[in-house]
Design an enzyme around this catalytic site. Sequence first.
Site, mmCIF file in Angstrom:
data_model
loop_
_atom_site.group_PDB
_atom_site.id
_atom_site.type_symbol
_atom_site.label_atom_id
_atom_site.label_comp_id
_atom_site.label_asym_id
_atom_site.label_seq_id
_atom_site.Cartn_x
_atom_site.Cartn_y
_atom_site.Cartn_z
ATOM 1 N N SER A 107 0.829 -1.207 0.000
ATOM 2 C CA SER A 107 0.000 0.000 0.000
ATOM 3 C C SER A 107 0.864 1.258 0.000
ATOM 4 C CB SER A 107 -0.877 -0.024 1.260
ATOM 5 O OG SER A 107 -1.446 1.246 1.479
ATOM 6 N N TYR A 129 -2.041 5.583 -4.434
ATOM 7 C CA TYR A 129 -3.121 6.529 -4.182
ATOM 8 C C TYR A 129 -2.672 7.870 -4.729
ATOM 9 C CZ TYR A 129 -5.807 3.806 -0.665
ATOM 10 O OH TYR A 129 -6.583 2.894 -0.006
ATOM 11 N N THR A 155 -5.526 2.548 -7.046
ATOM 12 C CA THR A 155 -6.802 2.443 -6.334
ATOM 13 C C THR A 155 -7.633 3.690 -6.578
ATOM 14 O OG1 THR A 155 -5.834 1.015 -4.669
ATOM 15 C CG2 THR A 155 -7.874 2.130 -4.060
ATOM 16 N N LYS A 247 -7.913 -0.572 -9.408
ATOM 17 C CA LYS A 247 -8.577 -1.260 -8.279
ATOM 18 C C LYS A 247 -9.728 -0.420 -7.726
ATOM 19 C CE LYS A 247 -7.656 -3.153 -3.654
ATOM 20 N NZ LYS A 247 -8.212 -2.199 -2.706
ATOM 21 N N HIS A 271 -13.526 -1.925 -1.817
ATOM 22 C CA HIS A 271 -12.583 -1.584 -0.745
ATOM 23 C C HIS A 271 -12.937 -2.341 0.545
ATOM 24 C CE1 HIS A 271 -9.328 1.548 -0.505
ATOM 25 N NE2 HIS A 271 -9.347 1.185 0.756
HETATM 26 C C1 LIG Z 1 -7.286 -2.461 7.241
HETATM 27 C C2 LIG Z 1 -7.442 -2.292 5.757
HETATM 28 C C3 LIG Z 1 -6.640 -1.371 5.103
HETATM 29 C C4 LIG Z 1 -6.749 -1.234 3.722
HETATM 30 N N1 LIG Z 1 -5.898 -0.367 3.064
HETATM 31 C C5 LIG Z 1 -5.937 -0.299 1.726
HETATM 32 C C6 LIG Z 1 -4.982 0.488 1.029
HETATM 33 O O1 LIG Z 1 -4.110 1.104 1.621
HETATM 34 N N2 LIG Z 1 -5.075 0.532 -0.328
HETATM 35 C C7 LIG Z 1 -6.040 -0.150 -1.023
HETATM 36 O O2 LIG Z 1 -6.075 -0.079 -2.242
HETATM 37 N N3 LIG Z 1 -6.940 -0.907 -0.380
HETATM 38 C C8 LIG Z 1 -6.902 -1.021 0.971
HETATM 39 N N4 LIG Z 1 -7.795 -1.817 1.613
HETATM 40 C C9 LIG Z 1 -8.778 -2.601 0.842
HETATM 41 C C10 LIG Z 1 -8.204 -3.983 0.490
HETATM 42 O O3 LIG Z 1 -7.184 -3.893 -0.465
HETATM 43 C C11 LIG Z 1 -9.297 -4.900 -0.076
HETATM 44 O O4 LIG Z 1 -9.950 -4.245 -1.132
HETATM 45 C C12 LIG Z 1 -10.318 -5.351 0.957
HETATM 46 O O5 LIG Z 1 -9.712 -5.540 2.219
HETATM 47 C C13 LIG Z 1 -10.977 -6.648 0.519
HETATM 48 O O6 LIG Z 1 -11.977 -7.028 1.414
HETATM 49 P P1 LIG Z 1 -11.754 -8.142 2.558
HETATM 50 O O7 LIG Z 1 -10.840 -7.541 3.558
HETATM 51 O O8 LIG Z 1 -13.126 -8.337 3.087
HETATM 52 O O9 LIG Z 1 -11.187 -9.354 1.920
HETATM 53 C C14 LIG Z 1 -7.706 -1.974 2.997
HETATM 54 C C15 LIG Z 1 -8.510 -2.898 3.680
HETATM 55 C C16 LIG Z 1 -8.380 -3.052 5.040
HETATM 56 C C17 LIG Z 1 -9.241 -4.075 5.728
#
Ligand SMILES: Cc1cc2nc3c(=O)[nH]c(=O)nc-3n(C[C@H](O)[C@H](O)[C@H](O)COP(=O)(O)O)c2cc1C
Length: 374
Positions: A107, A129, A155, A247, A271
Site C-alpha cells: 500500500s 493513491y 486504487t 482497483k 474496498h
Molecule cells: C485495514 C485495511 C486497510 C486497507 N488499506 C488499503 C490500502 O491502503 N489501499 C487499497 O487499495 N486498499 C486497501 N484496503 C482494501 C483492500 O485492499 C481490499 O480491497 C479489501 O480488504 C478486501 O476485502 P476483505 O478484507 O473483506 O477481503 C484496505 C482494507 C483493510 C481491511
Amino acid sequence: MSTPASIADFRALAKVRLPHFLFEYVDGGSYDEVTLERNVADLRALSLRQRVLRDVSAIDTSTELFGRRWSLPVGLGPVGLAGMYARRGEVQAARAAASANVPFALSTVSACSLAEVASGAGAPWFQLYFVKDRGFVADLIARAREARCGALVLTVDLAVPGSRYRDARAAGGGLKRWSQLLARPQWLWDVGLHGRPHSLGNLAPIVGRKAPLSDFQAWIHANFDPSVSWKDVEWVKSQWDGPLIIKGVLDPDDAKAAVDSGAQGVVVSNHGGRQLDGVISSAAALPRIAEAMSGKTKILADGGVRSGLDVVRMLSLGADFVLLGRAWAYALASGGQSGVAHMLKLIEAEIRVAMALTGVTSIGGIDGQLIDRG
Ligand SMILES: Cc1cc2nc3c(=O)[nH]c(=O)nc-3n(C[C@H](O)[C@H](O)[C@H](O)COP(=O)(O)O)c2cc1C
C-alpha cells in the site's frame, strides 16, 4: 488458542493481540457495514456443484498473470498500516508471499517503505493513491519503476474516505488510548516500542517522520485528491510501462473505461466495504463485469474472501485472480510472517479440496459450471 484452522481463528487471535483501536481499524467497514456483510454473505451463499468420479489425483493450483506463473490464483492485496499489526509487518507479509510464490501488493500508506520491502523480500506490486501533490505522485511511480515492481495497482475508489463508525468510537487520546495500549503489553513491547510504526514509509517526504496516525482519516480527507479522473489514468500510464491494474471497479461501464485507458487489469472491489456502504458486493458485481469484458482484460477480485472455497467461488464468478485483504491482516497480527505463511497454506489446502470435489484439476478449468444455480 491452538494452531489456527481458519481465517475466523486468525481473526479471533488478532482481536486479542491488537490494541482495540487497531483491531477496529482492520475489522471494520464504513457506516452500518452493510456492504462489508454483503461481501461475506454473498460469497458464502453461493452453492458449489459437487461432482464425482472425475480423476482428481493431480491438481494444479498454479496460474499465470502478467507474464509470471504463481503457485496460487491468490495474492495479498494492499492493506494500509500493516506495519502496525506486527513488527515491520509489510516486510514479514511480503516474505511469506514470496516463499509461497504469490504476489504481495504494498500500500501507499504502509509503515515500511517500498525500498525496505524490496530489499527485505523482493520487489512487490505497488499500490498507488493519488495525493494532491502531483510531483510527489510522479516520484512514487518513479520509485516503483526503479524497484522493478511487477505491477502498479491504482486504487480509484477512495476519492473521498467513507466514515467508519468503529474507528470513531475507538478513537481518543490520552487515557483512553493508553488504556487500550496497556491492555496489549506484548504488542506494545514488540511493535509499539521496537517496531518503529510511527511513520508512513512511502509518504515520509510529505508527512515527515511522524505519520498522522492519530487522525488518519482526516489526513486522507485533506490530502487525497478528489479531482482525479480518467485523464489522470492516462497520465499514470505515460510514466509506467508495466502492468497497470485499476482497483475499485464495481460497474461494467467503469471496467470498459479502465480498458480504454490502457489498464491491463481491474480489481472488482468495494474496498472491503470500507467506502460507499450499501453498494453491491464484489461477488454480485463480478459476473456483470466479466461478461462485459469478455476476456479483454485480466479480472482480479476481492471482498469477503475468508477461505479457499471463497477463492474458488470468485473464480467461478469470472475472476482470473483473487486478492486477500483482512484475511492476511488478521494472520499477520496473529503470527507475523509465519502466521501469513500458515494462512496461505490453509487457503491452498481449501482450494485443492474445493477443486477435487467440484471435479476440476486446473485453475483454467474453473468456470460458471461450478456454481449450482438450483
Ligand atoms: C485495514 C485495511 C486497510 C486497507 N488499506 C488499503 C490500502 O491502503 N489501499 C487499497 O487499495 N486498499 C486497501 N484496503 C482494501 C483492500 O485492499 C481490499 O480491497 C479489501 O480488504 C478486501 O476485502 P476483505 O478484507 O473483506 O477481503 C484496505 C482494507 C483493510 C481491511
